[in-house]
Design a protein around this motif. Structure first.
Motif, PDB file in Angstrom:
ATOM      1  N   LYS A  71       0.809  -1.224   0.000  1.00 44.68           N
ATOM      2  CA  LYS A  71       0.000   0.000   0.000  1.00 44.68           C
ATOM      3  C   LYS A  71       0.838   1.268   0.000  1.00 44.68           C
ATOM      4  O   LYS A  71       0.313   2.353  -0.190  1.00 44.68           O
ATOM      5  CB  LYS A  71      -0.985  -0.006   1.172  1.00 44.68           C
ATOM      6  N   ALA A  72       2.143   1.135   0.186  1.00 45.46           N
ATOM      7  CA  ALA A  72       3.004   2.316   0.151  1.00 45.46           C
ATOM      8  C   ALA A  72       3.532   2.614  -1.238  1.00 45.46           C
ATOM      9  O   ALA A  72       4.171   3.645  -1.456  1.00 45.46           O
ATOM     10  CB  ALA A  72       4.168   2.145   1.124  1.00 45.46           C
ATOM     11  N   HIS A  73       3.291   1.732  -2.186  1.00 43.18           N
ATOM     12  CA  HIS A  73       3.835   1.888  -3.524  1.00 43.18           C
ATOM     13  C   HIS A  73       2.759   1.725  -4.586  1.00 43.18           C
ATOM     14  O   HIS A  73       1.904   0.836  -4.483  1.00 43.18           O
ATOM     15  CB  HIS A  73       4.936   0.842  -3.788  1.00 43.18           C
ATOM     16  N   LEU A  74       2.834   2.586  -5.578  1.00 43.76           N
ATOM     17  CA  LEU A  74       1.980   2.424  -6.749  1.00 43.76           C
ATOM     18  C   LEU A  74       2.796   2.834  -7.966  1.00 43.76           C
ATOM     19  O   LEU A  74       3.046   4.011  -8.192  1.00 43.76           O
ATOM     20  CB  LEU A  74       0.717   3.283  -6.665  1.00 43.76           C
ATOM     21  N   ASN A  75       3.224   1.833  -8.713  1.00 47.85           N
ATOM     22  CA  ASN A  75       4.050   2.080  -9.887  1.00 47.85           C
ATOM     23  C   ASN A  75       3.168   2.110 -11.131  1.00 47.85           C
ATOM     24  O   ASN A  75       2.102   1.487 -11.185  1.00 47.85           O
ATOM     25  CB  ASN A  75       5.115   0.996 -10.003  1.00 47.85           C
ATOM     26  N   LEU A  76       3.639   2.825 -12.112  1.00 46.99           N
ATOM     27  CA  LEU A  76       2.907   2.945 -13.380  1.00 46.99           C
ATOM     28  C   LEU A  76       3.775   2.387 -14.490  1.00 46.99           C
ATOM     29  O   LEU A  76       4.880   2.889 -14.722  1.00 46.99           O
ATOM     30  CB  LEU A  76       2.562   4.406 -13.656  1.00 46.99           C
ATOM     31  N   HIS A  77       3.271   1.356 -15.128  1.00 43.17           N
ATOM     32  CA  HIS A  77       4.007   0.753 -16.230  1.00 43.17           C
ATOM     33  C   HIS A  77       3.309   1.095 -17.539  1.00 43.17           C
ATOM     34  O   HIS A  77       2.076   1.009 -17.633  1.00 43.17           O
ATOM     35  CB  HIS A  77       4.079  -0.766 -16.061  1.00 43.17           C
ATOM     36  N   ILE A  78       4.113   1.492 -18.520  1.00 39.85           N
ATOM     37  CA  ILE A  78       3.558   1.889 -19.812  1.00 39.85           C
ATOM     38  C   ILE A  78       4.223   1.069 -20.915  1.00 39.85           C
ATOM     39  O   ILE A  78       5.449   1.085 -21.037  1.00 39.85           O
ATOM     40  CB  ILE A  78       3.773   3.387 -20.096  1.00 39.85           C
ATOM     41  N   ASN A  79       3.419   0.382 -21.680  1.00 32.03           N
ATOM     42  CA  ASN A  79       3.931  -0.402 -22.807  1.00 32.03           C
ATOM     43  C   ASN A  79       3.782   0.378 -24.103  1.00 32.03           C
ATOM     44  O   ASN A  79       2.895   1.222 -24.258  1.00 32.03           O
ATOM     45  CB  ASN A  79       3.146  -1.718 -22.930  1.00 32.03           C
ATOM     46  N   SER A  80       4.664   0.072 -25.032  1.00 35.22           N
ATOM     47  CA  SER A  80       4.558   0.617 -26.395  1.00 35.22           C
ATOM     48  C   SER A  80       4.272   2.111 -26.398  1.00 35.22           C
ATOM     49  O   SER A  80       3.245   2.577 -26.919  1.00 35.22           O
ATOM     50  CB  SER A  80       3.457  -0.126 -27.168  1.00 35.22           C
ATOM     51  N   LEU A  81       5.165   2.858 -25.825  1.00 35.56           N
ATOM     52  CA  LEU A  81       4.967   4.290 -25.664  1.00 35.56           C
ATOM     53  C   LEU A  81       4.696   4.985 -26.992  1.00 35.56           C
ATOM     54  O   LEU A  81       5.281   4.659 -28.026  1.00 35.56           O
ATOM     55  CB  LEU A  81       6.183   4.904 -24.981  1.00 35.56           C
ATOM     56  N   GLU A  82       3.786   5.961 -26.943  1.00 42.39           N
ATOM     57  CA  GLU A  82       3.410   6.758 -28.113  1.00 42.39           C
ATOM     58  C   GLU A  82       3.714   8.230 -27.836  1.00 42.39           C
ATOM     59  O   GLU A  82       3.838   8.645 -26.687  1.00 42.39           O
ATOM     60  CB  GLU A  82       1.920   6.580 -28.408  1.00 42.39           C
ATOM     61  N   LEU A  83       3.788   8.997 -28.932  1.00 41.71           N
ATOM     62  CA  LEU A  83       4.095  10.419 -28.794  1.00 41.71           C
ATOM     63  C   LEU A  83       3.099  11.117 -27.869  1.00 41.71           C
ATOM     64  O   LEU A  83       3.469  11.984 -27.072  1.00 41.71           O
ATOM     65  CB  LEU A  83       4.087  11.108 -30.162  1.00 41.71           C
ATOM     66  N   GLY A  84       1.835  10.713 -27.976  1.00 42.95           N
ATOM     67  CA  GLY A  84       0.791  11.344 -27.176  1.00 42.95           C
ATOM     68  C   GLY A  84       0.866  11.047 -25.688  1.00 42.95           C
ATOM     69  O   GLY A  84       0.122  11.641 -24.900  1.00 42.95           O
ATOM     70  N   ASP A  85       1.753  10.144 -25.321  1.00 41.90           N
ATOM     71  CA  ASP A  85       1.926   9.847 -23.897  1.00 41.90           C
ATOM     72  C   ASP A  85       2.795  10.896 -23.209  1.00 41.90           C
ATOM     73  O   ASP A  85       2.896  10.897 -21.974  1.00 41.90           O
ATOM     74  CB  ASP A  85       2.556   8.464 -23.713  1.00 41.90           C
ATOM     75  N   SER A  86       3.406  11.744 -23.991  1.00 38.85           N
ATOM     76  CA  SER A  86       4.245  12.794 -23.408  1.00 38.85           C
ATOM     77  C   SER A  86       3.404  13.699 -22.521  1.00 38.85           C
ATOM     78  O   SER A  86       2.407  14.261 -22.962  1.00 38.85           O
ATOM     79  CB  SER A  86       4.908  13.625 -24.516  1.00 38.85           C
ATOM     80  N   ALA A  87       3.808  13.819 -21.284  1.00 39.63           N
ATOM     81  CA  ALA A  87       3.040  14.579 -20.292  1.00 39.63           C
ATOM     82  C   ALA A  87       3.814  14.542 -18.985  1.00 39.63           C
ATOM     83  O   ALA A  87       4.872  13.930 -18.887  1.00 39.63           O
ATOM     84  CB  ALA A  87       1.653  13.974 -20.086  1.00 39.63           C
ATOM     85  N   VAL A  88       3.244  15.217 -17.994  1.00 39.64           N
ATOM     86  CA  VAL A  88       3.771  15.085 -16.639  1.00 39.64           C
ATOM     87  C   VAL A  88       2.825  14.174 -15.869  1.00 39.64           C
ATOM     88  O   VAL A  88       1.615  14.393 -15.860  1.00 39.64           O
ATOM     89  CB  VAL A  88       3.899  16.445 -15.929  1.00 39.64           C
ATOM     90  N   TYR A  89       3.367  13.170 -15.235  1.00 37.50           N
ATOM     91  CA  TYR A  89       2.568  12.207 -14.489  1.00 37.50           C
ATOM     92  C   TYR A  89       2.801  12.442 -13.000  1.00 37.50           C
ATOM     93  O   TYR A  89       3.936  12.463 -12.535  1.00 37.50           O
ATOM     94  CB  TYR A  89       2.944  10.777 -14.893  1.00 37.50           C
ATOM     95  N   PHE A  90       1.701  12.615 -12.295  1.00 39.76           N
ATOM     96  CA  PHE A  90       1.774  12.861 -10.858  1.00 39.76           C
ATOM     97  C   PHE A  90       1.172  11.690 -10.089  1.00 39.76           C
ATOM     98  O   PHE A  90       0.076  11.216 -10.398  1.00 39.76           O
ATOM     99  CB  PHE A  90       1.000  14.125 -10.473  1.00 39.76           C
TER     100      PHE A  90
END
Lengths: 114, 116
Positions: A71-90
């Motif tokens: 419960k202390a960790h939440l990771n975000l995994h992204i496959n097959s990255l696309e140009l539109g994924d460019s952003a700031v993730y909080f």
């Protein structure tokens, strides 16, 4: 002490790659979130985890997958990255189940897909 | 689902001017309301929050907000802004989303630029 910490702070990668962003909170909170902030500063909730169970899953592509080893960790995994994924993730956390609590945010991860 | 509207996209003021940023939400039930600030290149920080009681809440750095239930509004105010207040301001609502889960929904943000 950093309450909500994210790594890395900056991530530049090529299209098609798979990447992960890590988030840890030391506040003892039950609920953690991932938000995406686009170039217009709009914040969109992506996922929420409460006691390791996904309770909100907005209409994000299934290339994005949250993983919570505890419960202390939440990771975000992204496959097959696309140009539109460019952003700031909080990443954020709050006391789960209680409506009258605020969310605490991490410093953000600026993802640039080239 | 609830929504949050911030009608001012970009506000430009001179130092010492008074500030009011609008925020309206769409949920008719009990809500909890927040204002967050994001300084350039930084993460979101809580300015103030409303849960219950006195509808006029005071936050950090001289900011205050008034909850007007009949207008579904939670406007942010500051009597005299400073150059250091230049930042993006987000209104947020905590209300039920799917089932009993509560979701923190943000407005689109207002960029405040304070000229020295």
């Amino acid at each position: 002490d950093t309450a909500v910490s994210q790594t890395p702070k900056y991530l530049v990668t090529q299209m098609g790659n798979d990447k992960s962003i890590k988030c840890e909170q030391n506040l003892g909170h039950d609920t953690m979130y991932w938000y995406k902030q686009d170039s217009k500063k709009f914040l969109k909730i992506m996922f929420s985890y409460n006691n390791k169970e996904l309770i909100i899953n907005e209409t994000v592509p299934n290339r994005f997958s949250p993983k919570s080893p505890d419960k202390a960790h939440l990771n975000l995994h992204i496959n097959s990255l696309e140009l539109g994924d460019s952003a700031v993730y909080f990443c954020a956390s709050r006391i789960g189940g209680a409506a009258n609590t605020e969310a605490f945010f991490g410093q953000g991860t600026r993802l640039t897909v080239v | 689902a609830q929504s949050v509207s911030q009608h001012n996209h970009h506000v430009i003021l001179s130092e010492a001017a008074s500030l009011e940023l609008g925020c309206n939400y769409s949920y008719g039930g009990t809500v909890n309301l927040f204002w967050y600030v994001q300084y350039p290149g930084q993460h979101l920080q809580l300015l103030l929050k409303y849960f219950s009681g006195d509808p006029l809440v005071k936050g950090i750095k001289g900011f205050e907000a008034e909850f007007i239930k009949s207008k579904f509004s939670f406007n942010l105010r500051k009597p005299s802004v400073q150059w250091s207040d230049t930042a993006e301001y987000f209104c947020a609502v905590n209300a039920p989303s799917s089932g009993s889960a509560r979701q923190l929904t943000f407005g689109s943000g207002t960029q405040l630029t304070v000229l020295p």
